[in-house]
Design an enzyme around this catalytic site. Structure first.
Site, PDB file in Angstrom:
ATOM      1  N   SER A   1       0.818  -1.210   0.000  1.00 23.21           N
ATOM      2  CA  SER A   1       0.000   0.000   0.000  1.00 23.21           C
ATOM      3  C   SER A   1       0.858   1.268   0.000  1.00 23.21           C
ATOM      4  O   SER A   1       1.606   1.515  -0.929  1.00 23.21           O
ATOM      5  CB  SER A   1      -0.957  -0.037   1.193  1.00 23.21           C
ATOM      6  OG  SER A   1      -1.929   0.967   1.114  1.00 23.21           O
TER       7      SER A   1
ATOM      8  N   ASP B   1      -2.111   6.366  -3.403  1.00 25.70           N
ATOM      9  CA  ASP B   1      -1.010   5.625  -2.796  1.00 25.70           C
ATOM     10  C   ASP B   1      -0.614   4.488  -3.743  1.00 25.70           C
ATOM     11  O   ASP B   1      -1.173   4.347  -4.834  1.00 25.70           O
ATOM     12  CB  ASP B   1      -1.401   5.091  -1.414  1.00 25.70           C
ATOM     13  CG  ASP B   1      -2.564   4.116  -1.466  1.00 25.70           C
ATOM     14  OD1 ASP B   1      -3.376   4.198  -2.406  1.00 25.70           O
ATOM     15  OD2 ASP B   1      -2.672   3.261  -0.570  1.00 25.70           O
TER      16      ASP B   1
ATOM     17  N   ASP C   1      -1.021   1.248  -4.079  1.00 25.40           N
ATOM     18  CA  ASP C   1      -1.951   0.260  -4.646  1.00 25.40           C
ATOM     19  C   ASP C   1      -3.307   0.868  -4.961  1.00 25.40           C
ATOM     20  O   ASP C   1      -4.237   0.157  -5.333  1.00 25.40           O
ATOM     21  CB  ASP C   1      -2.104  -0.941  -3.711  1.00 25.40           C
ATOM     22  CG  ASP C   1      -2.823  -0.604  -2.413  1.00 25.40           C
ATOM     23  OD1 ASP C   1      -2.801   0.572  -2.008  1.00 25.40           O
ATOM     24  OD2 ASP C   1      -3.399  -1.518  -1.797  1.00 25.40           O
TER      25      ASP C   1
ATOM     26  N   ASP D   1      -5.790   2.061  -3.297  1.00 22.08           N
ATOM     27  CA  ASP D   1      -7.030   1.805  -2.571  1.00 22.08           C
ATOM     28  C   ASP D   1      -7.463   3.041  -1.795  1.00 22.08           C
ATOM     29  O   ASP D   1      -8.477   3.023  -1.101  1.00 22.08           O
ATOM     30  CB  ASP D   1      -6.910   0.585  -1.644  1.00 22.08           C
ATOM     31  CG  ASP D   1      -5.890   0.758  -0.532  1.00 22.08           C
ATOM     32  OD1 ASP D   1      -5.130   1.746  -0.545  1.00 22.08           O
ATOM     33  OD2 ASP D   1      -5.849  -0.122   0.356  1.00 22.08           O
TER      34      ASP D   1
END
Length: 444
Positions: free
Chosen positions: A95, A239, A241, A243
């Site tokens: 992440s 960020d 990833d 999400d």
């Protein structure tokens, strides 16, 4: 011994803490606890290829099929697990953490993160050494790995449809976009352009060692500079990833998850789509969110810190929107986990429907100043029984009234107690936070 699974999967420094052996066993566990067909995605970290190979090998060693989606955002895996009728999904990403870290998080066949009880069973499986050699298939019974060529396209089409199907487009909107050298480089620029936005992207390249480094949703400086340079209407930053998402308005003012949730929850209510007339956040959300929703006649449901608790409350009560200040937002009608691209699109669509600029829409919420003090203690668990601390908190709350609040809690990961105070004025919040922290330090 520390629990293998944290709040968002298994994480550690790649090839030191998060090893290929561990990744292999987690791949085996995905088949053992979920089923034969496992979708695997990753972000842009250098260690992604290595860990992807290990996870896929674990899946295949159990006779399973590893569907390799390549570099995709985490929410794409949550979506495609359902779309491709998989038994489970694996995301290889840490992440927003630095490049040397990586992580492995597992999703069930509906795209939800696994409950604690299942994670505990998987942890026991891994600790026992994975599958017993005698139980493994051999010869032509082993599994295979297959590429998923259209993974990004399927996700882009889905995200675009969440607003395009309502007749919304972003023609004339100038967007500054920072993809943080992460997975959203494959998806967010294209999705915004398909909706008619004029998009300028930074940090779109990657070499595996630059993800999240002084860029993206945790470092808004670059996107602020880009907004100013090109005269953008909005800045968007993901960020690693994707999400989560953070935004800035045309003047560079930060728009965090609390503001986004306020704008989108009110928009949903006005369209008759806010199930339960409620939105979900954590106890750490800004008091301004509570006031904005209260003024709009919306209930704010607050949970423990962590998106899994937000999602749990949403699923239990049928709510459709929930999130965290960090920009981790869940629109349950559109995806089963935090989705940075969908969040950005829903926010911009709400602005367009209201006929307001990004700054004008964000003005629905006034952020209360927050003061946070972390106090190192010998025994953080003694907090609950301390009368002196309780009295200090009560005194502060009495003085603050409805114009402030106090949150005090032991850290989940460190030997410290976190004292957070909100007030209408920054110096008032700081004064109360320091006073309570002094009592915590003296008592604990």
């Amino acid at each position: 011994m520390a629990r293998l699974f944290g709040t968002d999967g298994v994480r550690g420094v790649a090839n030191a803490e998060l090893t290929c052996d561990l990744a292999f066993k987690l791949g085996q566990a995905a088949v053992a606890f979920q089923g034969k067909t496992i979708l695997v995605g990753k972000d842009t970290r250098l260690s992604g290829d290595m860990l992807e190979s290990a996870v896929a090998a674990g899946v295949m060693s159990m006779g399973g099929t590893a569907l390799l989606a390549g570099i995709v955002p985490t929410p794409a895996i949550a979506l495609l697990v359902r779309e491709l009728v998989c038994d489970g999904g694996v995301v290889i990403s840490a992440s927003h953490n630095p490049p040397e870290y990586n992580g492995i998080k597992l999703f069930d066949n509906a795209g939800f993160k696994l409950p604690d009880a299942v994670e505990d069973e998987i942890e026991a499986f891994v600790a026992a050494g994975g599958a017993a050699p005698a139980d493994l298939p051999a010869g032509d019974a082993v599994g295979v790995a297959l590429p998923v060529e259209e993974a990004c396209e399927l996700y882009i089409a889905h995200a675009v449809a969440t607003v395009a199907d309502e007749g919304i487009d972003f023609s004339g909107l100038k967007v500054a976009l920072d993809v943080g050298h992460g997975a959203s480089c494959m998806t967010s620029p294209e999705a915004l352009r398909r909706l008619g936005a004029d998009v300028t992207v930074i940090n779109e390249d990657f070499d595996g060692t630059d993800i999240n480094v002084q860029c993206g949703s945790t470092h808004l400086g670059p996107v602020r500079d880009l907004v100013s340079e090109i005269g953008a209407d909005v800045g968007i930053a993901h960020d690693g990833d994707a999400d989560r998402v953070m935004l800035v308005d045309a003047r560079g003012n930060e728009i965090d998850g609390d503001v986004v949730e306020a704008v989108c929850a009110i928009d949903l209510k006005e369209r008759g789509l806010l199930a339960g007339n409620a939105a979900v956040s954590t106890v750490m959300c800004n008091l301004g969110l509570s006031h904005a929703l209260r003024d709009a006649g919306i209930e704010l449901v607050q949970t423990k810190v962590g998106d899994r608790y937000v999602l749990e409350a949403m699923r239990e009560n049928g709510y459709v929107i929930g999130g965290e200040q960090s920009g981790h937002m869940i629109f349950l009608e559109h995806n089963s986990t935090g989705d940075g691209l969908v969040t950005a699109l829903q926010f911009l669509a709400a602005c367009k429907r209201a006929g307001k600029s990004v700054a004008e829409a964000a003005a629905v919420m006034t952020r209360f100043p927050q003061a946070l003090v972390n106090v190192q203690v010998r025994d953080k668990h003694a907090l609950e029984g301390s009368q002196a601390v309780a009295q200090a908190v009560a005194a502060a709350e009495a003085e603050l009234g409805e114009n402030g609040r106090v949150i005090i809690r032991p850290s989940g990961t460190e030997p410290c107690v976190r004292v957070m105070v909100e007030a209408s004025e920054a110096d008032v919040a700081e004064r109360h936070a320091r006073a309570i922290a002094a009592v915590v330090e003296a008592e604990l």
